[in-house]
Design a protein around this motif. Structure first.
Motif, mmCIF file in Angstrom:
data_model
loop_
_atom_site.group_PDB
_atom_site.id
_atom_site.type_symbol
_atom_site.label_atom_id
_atom_site.label_comp_id
_atom_site.label_asym_id
_atom_site.label_seq_id
_atom_site.Cartn_x
_atom_site.Cartn_y
_atom_site.Cartn_z
ATOM 1 N N LEU A 244 66.624 11.099 46.456
ATOM 2 C CA LEU A 244 67.790 10.836 47.302
ATOM 3 C C LEU A 244 68.505 9.543 46.903
ATOM 4 O O LEU A 244 69.742 9.493 46.877
ATOM 5 C CB LEU A 244 67.371 10.757 48.773
ATOM 6 N N VAL A 245 67.745 8.510 46.579
ATOM 7 C CA VAL A 245 68.357 7.250 46.156
ATOM 8 C C VAL A 245 69.105 7.447 44.844
ATOM 9 O O VAL A 245 70.204 6.913 44.655
ATOM 10 C CB VAL A 245 67.292 6.137 46.041
ATOM 11 N N ASP A 246 68.548 8.224 43.938
ATOM 12 C CA ASP A 246 69.241 8.518 42.674
ATOM 13 C C ASP A 246 70.555 9.262 42.939
ATOM 14 O O ASP A 246 71.570 8.985 42.293
ATOM 15 C CB ASP A 246 68.355 9.356 41.749
ATOM 16 N N ARG A 247 70.533 10.184 43.885
ATOM 17 C CA ARG A 247 71.747 10.931 44.211
ATOM 18 C C ARG A 247 72.803 10.014 44.819
ATOM 19 O O ARG A 247 73.989 10.090 44.482
ATOM 20 C CB ARG A 247 71.416 12.068 45.187
ATOM 21 N N ILE A 248 72.380 9.107 45.698
ATOM 22 C CA ILE A 248 73.324 8.148 46.289
ATOM 23 C C ILE A 248 73.891 7.230 45.212
ATOM 24 O O ILE A 248 75.093 6.934 45.199
ATOM 25 C CB ILE A 248 72.634 7.332 47.404
ATOM 26 N N ALA A 249 73.040 6.783 44.299
ATOM 27 C CA ALA A 249 73.506 5.920 43.210
ATOM 28 C C ALA A 249 74.526 6.646 42.341
ATOM 29 O O ALA A 249 75.532 6.050 41.927
ATOM 30 C CB ALA A 249 72.327 5.457 42.373
ATOM 31 N N ALA A 250 74.297 7.921 42.077
ATOM 32 C CA ALA A 250 75.257 8.695 41.287
ATOM 33 C C ALA A 250 76.596 8.798 42.024
ATOM 34 O O ALA A 250 77.660 8.668 41.411
ATOM 35 C CB ALA A 250 74.701 10.095 40.994
ATOM 36 N N GLY A 251 76.546 8.996 43.342
ATOM 37 C CA GLY A 251 77.778 9.061 44.129
ATOM 38 C C GLY A 251 78.539 7.744 44.120
ATOM 39 O O GLY A 251 79.768 7.719 43.995
ATOM 40 N N THR B 259 78.897 19.863 44.215
ATOM 41 C CA THR B 259 78.205 21.147 44.048
ATOM 42 C C THR B 259 76.706 20.926 43.888
ATOM 43 O O THR B 259 75.896 21.626 44.505
ATOM 44 C CB THR B 259 78.760 21.907 42.824
ATOM 45 N N GLU B 260 76.345 19.940 43.071
ATOM 46 C CA GLU B 260 74.923 19.626 42.869
ATOM 47 C C GLU B 260 74.266 19.188 44.183
ATOM 48 O O GLU B 260 73.158 19.619 44.505
ATOM 49 C CB GLU B 260 74.783 18.510 41.831
ATOM 50 N N CYS B 261 74.959 18.345 44.957
ATOM 51 C CA CYS B 261 74.423 17.903 46.249
ATOM 52 C C CYS B 261 74.244 19.073 47.208
ATOM 53 O O CYS B 261 73.245 19.153 47.927
ATOM 54 C CB CYS B 261 75.327 16.845 46.878
ATOM 55 N N THR B 262 75.191 19.995 47.202
ATOM 56 C CA THR B 262 75.106 21.157 48.079
ATOM 57 C C THR B 262 73.930 22.042 47.696
ATOM 58 O O THR B 262 73.150 22.472 48.556
ATOM 59 C CB THR B 262 76.415 21.969 48.026
ATOM 60 N N VAL B 263 73.769 22.292 46.404
ATOM 61 C CA VAL B 263 72.658 23.124 45.933
ATOM 62 C C VAL B 263 71.328 22.469 46.281
ATOM 63 O O VAL B 263 70.404 23.118 46.774
ATOM 64 C CB VAL B 263 72.776 23.380 44.414
#
Length: 105
Positions: free
Chosen positions: A49-56, A92-96
């Motif tokens: 989740l932290v990696d996803r937030i960092a990407a955002g 799209t990646e976050c939704t999947v």
């Protein structure tokens, strides 16, 4: 009482006491190992989740860079369309991943 009877009684008492004691120790150790395993899985999810937030956040900063460059040059170039595609891919990646979160992977 004879020595043989005393030994038998002592051995029986020790056996009755040690059986539940050993079972209790094993179950506590097993429970502790299960909790540690669960915590490790949670830590893995948190890192994801932290990696996803960092990407955002990175995408957001790149968007700001594209916008301010367009303001400076007073023209729109192809960068905004590229950033739009990057944002769509990210969402799209976050939704999947969001649909997968409740299931075993």
């Amino acid at each position: 009482m004879s020595d043989m009877v005393q030994v038998a009684i002592i051995t029986g008492v020790i056996t009755l006491v040690n059986g539940p004691l050993v079972i209790t120790l094993i179950s506590k150790n097993s429970k502790k190992n299960d909790e540690i395993k669960e915590l490790r899985e949670d830590v893995g999810k948190l890192f994801k989740l932290v990696d996803r937030i960092a990407a955002g956040l990175t995408i957001g900063l790149k968007n700001d860079k594209v916008i301010f460059e367009a303001f400076r040059k007073n023209s729109i170039n192809g960068d905004s369309e590229i950033q739009d595609k990057v944002m769509d891919d990210y969402f799209t990646e976050c939704t999947v991943e969001g649909f997968k979160s409740g299931r075993e992977e």
